[in-house]
Design an enzyme around this catalytic site. Sequence first.
Site, PDB file in Angstrom:
ATOM      1  CE  LYS A 593      33.552  23.301  12.675  1.00 12.82           C
ATOM      2  NZ  LYS A 593      32.913  24.508  13.246  1.00 12.82           N
ATOM      3  CB  THR A 594      29.852  15.882  12.378  1.00 14.40           C
ATOM      4  OG1 THR A 594      29.548  15.757  13.775  1.00 14.40           O
ATOM      5  CG2 THR A 594      31.251  15.364  12.113  1.00 14.40           C
ATOM      6  CB  THR A 597      26.205  22.447  18.093  1.00 11.81           C
ATOM      7  OG1 THR A 597      27.523  22.198  18.590  1.00 11.81           O
ATOM      8  CG2 THR A 597      25.559  23.538  18.927  1.00 11.81           C
ATOM      9  CB  SER A 687      34.621  22.247   8.705  1.00  8.98           C
ATOM     10  OG  SER A 687      33.968  22.196   7.464  1.00  8.98           O
ATOM     11  CE  LYS A 810      28.893  25.569  18.152  1.00 11.46           C
ATOM     12  NZ  LYS A 810      29.928  24.522  18.272  1.00 11.46           N
ATOM     13  N   GLY A 811      27.893  26.921  11.992  1.00 12.78           N
ATOM     14  CA  GLY A 811      27.369  26.984  10.635  1.00 12.78           C
ATOM     15  C   GLY A 811      28.029  28.024   9.758  1.00 12.78           C
ATOM     16  NE  ARG A 812      32.954  30.496  12.502  1.00 15.54           N
ATOM     17  CZ  ARG A 812      33.873  30.759  13.432  1.00 15.54           C
ATOM     18  NH1 ARG A 812      35.146  30.490  13.200  1.00 15.54           N
ATOM     19  NH2 ARG A 812      33.529  31.282  14.585  1.00 15.54           N
ATOM     20  CE  LYS A 813      26.434  30.003   3.532  1.00 13.11           C
ATOM     21  NZ  LYS A 813      25.663  30.687   2.460  1.00 13.11           N
ATOM     22  CE1 TYR A 814      35.158  28.430   9.177  1.00 15.28           C
ATOM     23  CE2 TYR A 814      34.169  26.311   8.601  1.00 15.28           C
ATOM     24  CZ  TYR A 814      34.520  27.261   9.546  1.00 15.28           C
ATOM     25  OH  TYR A 814      34.233  27.030  10.861  1.00 15.28           O
TER      26      TYR A 814
END
Length: 859
Positions: A593-594, A597, A687, A810-814
């Site tokens: 989560k940094t 990818t 994340s 990937k890159g999803r917003k929370y």
Amino acid sequence: MIITPYLNPRLVKPLKWLAIIILLYFLYFSLFSINKKPGKPRKPPKAVENYTCPFEKADFSNFKDKKLEFHKNNGTDPKILVILDSLFSRHGKSIIQILNSQKFAFKAEAISKNLPVLTSAKRGKYSLIIVENYYKYLNMARWNRQLLDKYCKEYRVPLFSFIASKPNDQLKRIRIKGSSLWMWQNQRINRLTVSPSPIHKISKIGAYRNLTTQESDWILFEISENFESILTGTVKNGYERAVVLRDLGREDGVEKVIFGRNLTDFQIKITFLDALWWAMGDEKLFGLDRFVQVDIDDVFVGAQSTRIVEEDVRHLISAQNHFRNFIENFKFLLGFSGSYFRNGDDFEDRGDEILIENAEKFVWFPHMWRHNHAHEHNFTYLESIMVQNRLFAQNMHLPIDYPYAIAPQHDGVFPVHEQMYEAWKKIWNVTVTATEEYPHLKPATGRKGFIHSGIHVLPRQTCGLYTHTQFFDEYPEGFQKVIKSIQGGDLFFTILLNPISIFMTHQQNYAHDRLALYTFENLFRFLNCWTNIRLKWQSPVESAKMYFEKFPEERIPLWTNPCSDPRHQAILPPSMSCSKKSLPDLLIIGPQKTGSTALASFLALHPNVSQNMEIPGSFEEIQFFSGQNYLKGVEWYMSKFPNETTVIFEKSATYFDNPSAARQAAAMVPHAKLVIILQNPTQRAYSWFQSLFQHLIAHKDPIAMSSESLDVILNSTSSESAKFKIRQRCLSGGRYVHHLDKWLEHFSLQQIQFIDSDELRKEPAKVLSSLSKWLDLPEFPFETHIRFSPSKGFHCRLINGKTECLGESKGRKYSEMSQELRQKLDGIFALDNSALFKFLRKNRLKIPDWLEEAVRIRV
């Protein structure tokens, strides 16, 4: 030519050929008989005097059955800090080899202006300090000396050091700086005696030897009430002074063991080993039992005139019985390749027959039918030759008592030839073998064991005897070399340093002068004379069980690159090749989560870069050094890099905080470069949890269903609960320095590139250009191949004018993190952030803005 009426002319030509064949047949066997039979009578073995203990009749009963004592410290990790003159010093390497042989965890550093960090989380990081050069300790910078002494006093950590004479110094008697201790340098001693001391365990107290050499470079110490002699030297005028001294710490609070000689003397070396176990051991870890197994490989293999005869077999049986005076239940183990039975001259064939007639007196184990090299053959062929060898054993009534086998020349054991392992299990039901090749032949002190495919592989030892060593007078470099090895040399210490020693010998060593019998007879005598070691014998199965109970961390093999060791490369199966590059130059190790990818996908745009094949079930990651894929072995891993380019890389974000990944990666790709992405650990943990939480909710996991937020997970305190384990995994990746310490034990800082996660997110092309330069790649216009996607909210690859973005995961917003949760996480990571800040500043590395801000707020 006149043809009789009774002979058909058409038969003449075939009959001529038949006559020629018969003639050749008898000629061949007559010549064969001349070459083979009868054998020449053997000369009697050369008589060589056995070792006699110099104090054989001395009474040391007062020192026997003393309870073993061990040093107790205050809350320190079981690890040793070794401060060397140089990482390349010969004496320093000797120290490290002994530490490796005893499986002690250690950190070795060359002496410098700065001491390594000594404490961590209110615990001492080291249980013992070894300073190679005592002069360097005495003259250490004042601040460092105070820091080191304070640590030793506070945690009750002893310090070991060595001191040498200065050849051109005119002073003989010198007072040690800051101490009441006096030493004498450039001394000659007549006798060296083991003095009563709680340090001794292996050494036999009271044992002594008179020195015949004229060496005059010994350091001797004057003994007083604050200083105890461990090893005592007697000088010409009869005075006794300490050669190895124990400083009881009454003057400065630091307990020390000081050696007035380096490890080249065997009594000094035994004392050093004793001192190590006094400082690092306890009643459970230390033992005086040593298990010895002697294998006689290839009992039927060998050229004529080199093999054993009847008298040798009789002597072998007699020696086996005699060795039981030294070793409980001793038995020789005999390895056979049945195809070579009765392949010598008359006398040697009779020797083979006598061996078979006395088969029940020995333990037998199989090689291959014709001493075949396993890596050259497939499963079907290996199976067939093993069946032949098994039929031979059955016909000859050989007692195969244990599921133990040895591959000729250890071929196929390591590097692993999977088909040999499978054939072994199918035909012989093998569960135990041994090799000298794991992880490498040299140094011998570094050999280890492992378990693969259900077969326990034990370390095997050599004893200086090979197939060509049959006569005392023809031993390479003279037989004094063997005597030196026996009397306090490599062979002697092989048994001292290893709880289980499996020795490889060959049948030629039991013929002619019978060098093997002399070697082991005198080795056992020397051990019995100088040590308290108890020699024992047990079956290979019992040895395997004991070994892996004692060293459970060795169960999983440590794979190495077979192409980096010429011996390993020579025995690779055909399915593996060293002709092309098939291992990565770069590892992107995370943490999770940094943005790892995204970094990997952008780096793969470079035409001189290739990535591993995708692995089903683990997304795009191989996860070789951090999971079950590691057990699939080297060949599986190498097969995942089919494209040969300037730089080959793999990305597995699980590597960073995996406890085994650094060690395993260093063994396989020691020269690889590493990329670590620095993300604010608070944001990273949030994340990570949100990603996991959504995954668990989708699968209706009961933990997720009962955990409404990360707050609930963070409040979990029961170490056995599933929530607590999730808490630890959630926080682990953000403890940068804690995990960096492990990676820096195996990789240099110059091999590591740190990338700021925020910078990667905002300016990926700039980051990739910098990374490419560090990797010595040609320039590449990343800015024209990376484009920001407003709909996605992050940068994507631009391929042939089309935008290719990462998948939905990937890159999803929370949802926004609450201020209360952010403060809680900031507090949890405060010390870790501070440590990372200090680490980056100390090493003059760029400090990310988020880290500057985190440390500023805390202050």
